[in-house]
Design an enzyme around this catalytic site. Structure first.
Site, PDB file in Angstrom:
ATOM      1  N   ARG A 280       0.867  -1.192   0.000  1.00  0.00           N
ATOM      2  CA  ARG A 280       0.000   0.000   0.000  1.00  0.00           C
ATOM      3  C   ARG A 280       0.902   1.239   0.000  1.00  0.00           C
ATOM      4  NH1 ARG A 280      -4.803   0.704   4.477  1.00  0.00           N
ATOM      5  NH2 ARG A 280      -4.121   2.827   4.883  1.00  0.00           N
TER       6      ARG A 280
ATOM      7  N   ARG B 125       1.286   9.476   9.527  1.00  0.00           N
ATOM      8  CA  ARG B 125      -0.106   9.076   9.809  1.00  0.00           C
ATOM      9  C   ARG B 125      -0.325   8.956  11.319  1.00  0.00           C
ATOM     10  NH1 ARG B 125      -0.342   3.853   6.334  1.00  0.00           N
ATOM     11  NH2 ARG B 125      -2.249   3.434   7.507  1.00  0.00           N
TER      12      ARG B 125
HETATM   13  P1  AP5 Z   1      -6.183  -3.026   9.588  1.00  0.00           P
HETATM   14  O1  AP5 Z   1      -7.393  -3.779   9.972  1.00  0.00           O
HETATM   15  O2  AP5 Z   1      -5.991  -2.653   8.158  1.00  0.00           O
HETATM   16  O3  AP5 Z   1      -6.039  -1.723  10.495  1.00  0.00           O
HETATM   17  P2  AP5 Z   1      -6.694  -0.321  10.312  1.00  0.00           P
HETATM   18  O4  AP5 Z   1      -6.883   0.227  11.690  1.00  0.00           O
HETATM   19  O5  AP5 Z   1      -7.892  -0.400   9.419  1.00  0.00           O
HETATM   20  O6  AP5 Z   1      -5.463   0.401   9.619  1.00  0.00           O
HETATM   21  P3  AP5 Z   1      -5.319   1.296   8.351  1.00  0.00           P
HETATM   22  O7  AP5 Z   1      -3.824   1.432   8.191  1.00  0.00           O
HETATM   23  O8  AP5 Z   1      -6.087   0.826   7.187  1.00  0.00           O
HETATM   24  O9  AP5 Z   1      -5.988   2.596   8.929  1.00  0.00           O
HETATM   25  P4  AP5 Z   1      -5.790   4.070   8.632  1.00  0.00           P
HETATM   26  O10 AP5 Z   1      -6.745   4.673   9.567  1.00  0.00           O
HETATM   27  O11 AP5 Z   1      -4.396   4.577   8.709  1.00  0.00           O
HETATM   28  O12 AP5 Z   1      -6.134   4.144   7.068  1.00  0.00           O
HETATM   29  P5  AP5 Z   1      -7.438   4.497   6.257  1.00  0.00           P
HETATM   30  O13 AP5 Z   1      -7.544   3.500   5.182  1.00  0.00           O
HETATM   31  O14 AP5 Z   1      -8.602   4.763   7.126  1.00  0.00           O
HETATM   32  O15 AP5 Z   1      -4.924  -3.849  10.122  1.00  0.00           O
HETATM   33  C1  AP5 Z   1      -3.604  -3.476   9.799  1.00  0.00           C
HETATM   34  C2  AP5 Z   1      -2.783  -4.751   9.524  1.00  0.00           C
HETATM   35  O16 AP5 Z   1      -2.679  -5.500  10.734  1.00  0.00           O
HETATM   36  C3  AP5 Z   1      -3.429  -5.687   8.493  1.00  0.00           C
HETATM   37  O17 AP5 Z   1      -2.419  -6.259   7.699  1.00  0.00           O
HETATM   38  C4  AP5 Z   1      -4.127  -6.752   9.361  1.00  0.00           C
HETATM   39  O18 AP5 Z   1      -4.218  -7.990   8.712  1.00  0.00           O
HETATM   40  C5  AP5 Z   1      -3.227  -6.809  10.584  1.00  0.00           C
HETATM   41  N1  AP5 Z   1      -3.955  -7.093  11.814  1.00  0.00           N
HETATM   42  C6  AP5 Z   1      -5.152  -6.563  12.219  1.00  0.00           C
HETATM   43  N2  AP5 Z   1      -5.494  -7.042  13.424  1.00  0.00           N
HETATM   44  C7  AP5 Z   1      -4.490  -7.902  13.815  1.00  0.00           C
HETATM   45  C8  AP5 Z   1      -4.266  -8.705  14.967  1.00  0.00           C
HETATM   46  N3  AP5 Z   1      -5.141  -8.735  15.995  1.00  0.00           N
HETATM   47  N4  AP5 Z   1      -3.139  -9.429  15.020  1.00  0.00           N
HETATM   48  C9  AP5 Z   1      -2.246  -9.396  13.996  1.00  0.00           C
HETATM   49  N5  AP5 Z   1      -2.401  -8.668  12.866  1.00  0.00           N
HETATM   50  C10 AP5 Z   1      -3.513  -7.921  12.775  1.00  0.00           C
HETATM   51  O19 AP5 Z   1      -7.030   5.924   5.634  1.00  0.00           O
HETATM   52  C11 AP5 Z   1      -5.978   6.050   4.697  1.00  0.00           C
HETATM   53  C12 AP5 Z   1      -5.832   7.513   4.301  1.00  0.00           C
HETATM   54  O20 AP5 Z   1      -7.050   7.982   3.670  1.00  0.00           O
HETATM   55  C13 AP5 Z   1      -5.608   8.511   5.451  1.00  0.00           C
HETATM   56  O21 AP5 Z   1      -4.245   8.589   5.820  1.00  0.00           O
HETATM   57  C14 AP5 Z   1      -6.134   9.820   4.834  1.00  0.00           C
HETATM   58  O22 AP5 Z   1      -5.206  10.379   3.943  1.00  0.00           O
HETATM   59  C15 AP5 Z   1      -7.332   9.334   4.022  1.00  0.00           C
HETATM   60  N6  AP5 Z   1      -8.586   9.363   4.794  1.00  0.00           N
HETATM   61  C16 AP5 Z   1      -9.369   8.307   5.140  1.00  0.00           C
HETATM   62  N7  AP5 Z   1     -10.427   8.702   5.844  1.00  0.00           N
HETATM   63  C17 AP5 Z   1     -10.328  10.044   5.957  1.00  0.00           C
HETATM   64  C18 AP5 Z   1     -11.120  11.039   6.600  1.00  0.00           C
HETATM   65  N8  AP5 Z   1     -12.224  10.706   7.297  1.00  0.00           N
HETATM   66  N9  AP5 Z   1     -10.716  12.325   6.505  1.00  0.00           N
HETATM   67  C19 AP5 Z   1      -9.623  12.678   5.815  1.00  0.00           C
HETATM   68  N10 AP5 Z   1      -8.825  11.795   5.189  1.00  0.00           N
HETATM   69  C20 AP5 Z   1      -9.178  10.473   5.263  1.00  0.00           C
END
Ligand code: AP5
Length: 191
Positions: free
Chosen positions: A133, A144
């Site tokens: 990613r 982040r």
């Molecule tokens: P995962 O489940 O993907 O974790 P997550 O909390 O969803 O993490 P993200 O990195 O996707 O969140 P984020 O908030 O930074 O990104 P988002 O996409 O919202 O798990 C992570 C990893 O760990 C996976 O590989 C999983 O398999 C593993 N894992 C999970 N649980 C586990 C466990 N118990 N044990 C072991 N492994 C485990 O946002 C991306 C970008 O979009 C932002 O930076 C921003 O630029 C933009 N954006 C999104 N929403 C907004 C908003 N509302 N306003 C402004 N910008 C926004």
């Protein structure tokens, strides 16, 4: 059931939301997924958001509000929703409250998934190696996490003041975390 999942990057919001969606048959609405789809399809939104996401910054609030308003207007949301990635600052939390008030679908529970920072870095590094990613590089992940601490962490306080915040330990296996979340929802008579 109408819930918001909160937590740092890599805390497991997306993973847990997917399981909750299966179990409770309600839509999982991830703004990160919606934005990545827009980027992949090179829509005007995607073109605007890509550089911002690749720096680990937040896409402007007005853009996000249009996106979430449009998604929440769809009929499947009447059965409930799991919001993941929105709201991400206090201004988004207030805007969301207003939109959901108009729809008569207020948030019932905000679940904060708490994970140690070292573990988050480890999980994202693993995902970077597996999926590549574009915002999972070490430098962008650091940004982040900084953005999360400064802008998103206060959102938990917003929901605590509304009396709907539940804190869940996000460490352990995926199933263990899921079990804790469902337990908390059931205790609150939401499930
Ligand atoms: P995962 O489940 O993907 O974790 P997550 O909390 O969803 O993490 P993200 O990195 O996707 O969140 P984020 O908030 O930074 O990104 P988002 O996409 O919202 O798990 C992570 C990893 O760990 C996976 O590989 C999983 O398999 C593993 N894992 C999970 N649980 C586990 C466990 N118990 N044990 C072991 N492994 C485990 O946002 C991306 C970008 O979009 C932002 O930076 C921003 O630029 C933009 N954006 C999104 N929403 C907004 C908003 N509302 N306003 C402004 N910008 C926004």
């Amino acid at each position: 059931m109408r819930i918001v999942l909160l937590g740092a990057p890599g805390s497991g919001k997306g993973t847990q939301a997917a399981l909750l969606k299966e179990h409770y048959s309600i839509p999982h609405i991830s703004t990160g997924v919606l934005l990545r789809e827009a980027v992949a399809n090179a829509t005007p939104l995607g073109q605007q958001a890509k550089a911002i996401m690749d720096r680990g910054e937040l896409v402007p609030d007005d853009v996000m509000l249009n996106l979430i308003r449009e998604r929440l207007a769809q009929s499947d949301v009447a059965s409930g929703y799991i919001l993941d990635g929105y709201p991400r600052n206090l201004s988004q939390a207030e805007a969301l409250e207003q939109v959901l008030k108009e729809l008569d679908l207020p948030v019932e529970e905000a679940v904060l998934i708490e994970v140690d920072a070292d573990m988050v870095v480890e999980r994202i590094a693993k995902r970077a190696a597996e999926e590549g990613r574009s915002d999972d590089t070490e430098e962008v992940v650091r940004n982040r996490m900084r953005v999360y601490e400064e802008q998103t962490a206060p959102v938990a306080g917003f929901y605590a003041e509304h009396g709907v915040l539940t804190r869940i330990l996000g460490e352990g296996t995926i199933d263990e975390v899921q079990h804790r979340i469902r337990g908390a929802l059931e205790q609150g008579n939401l499930a």
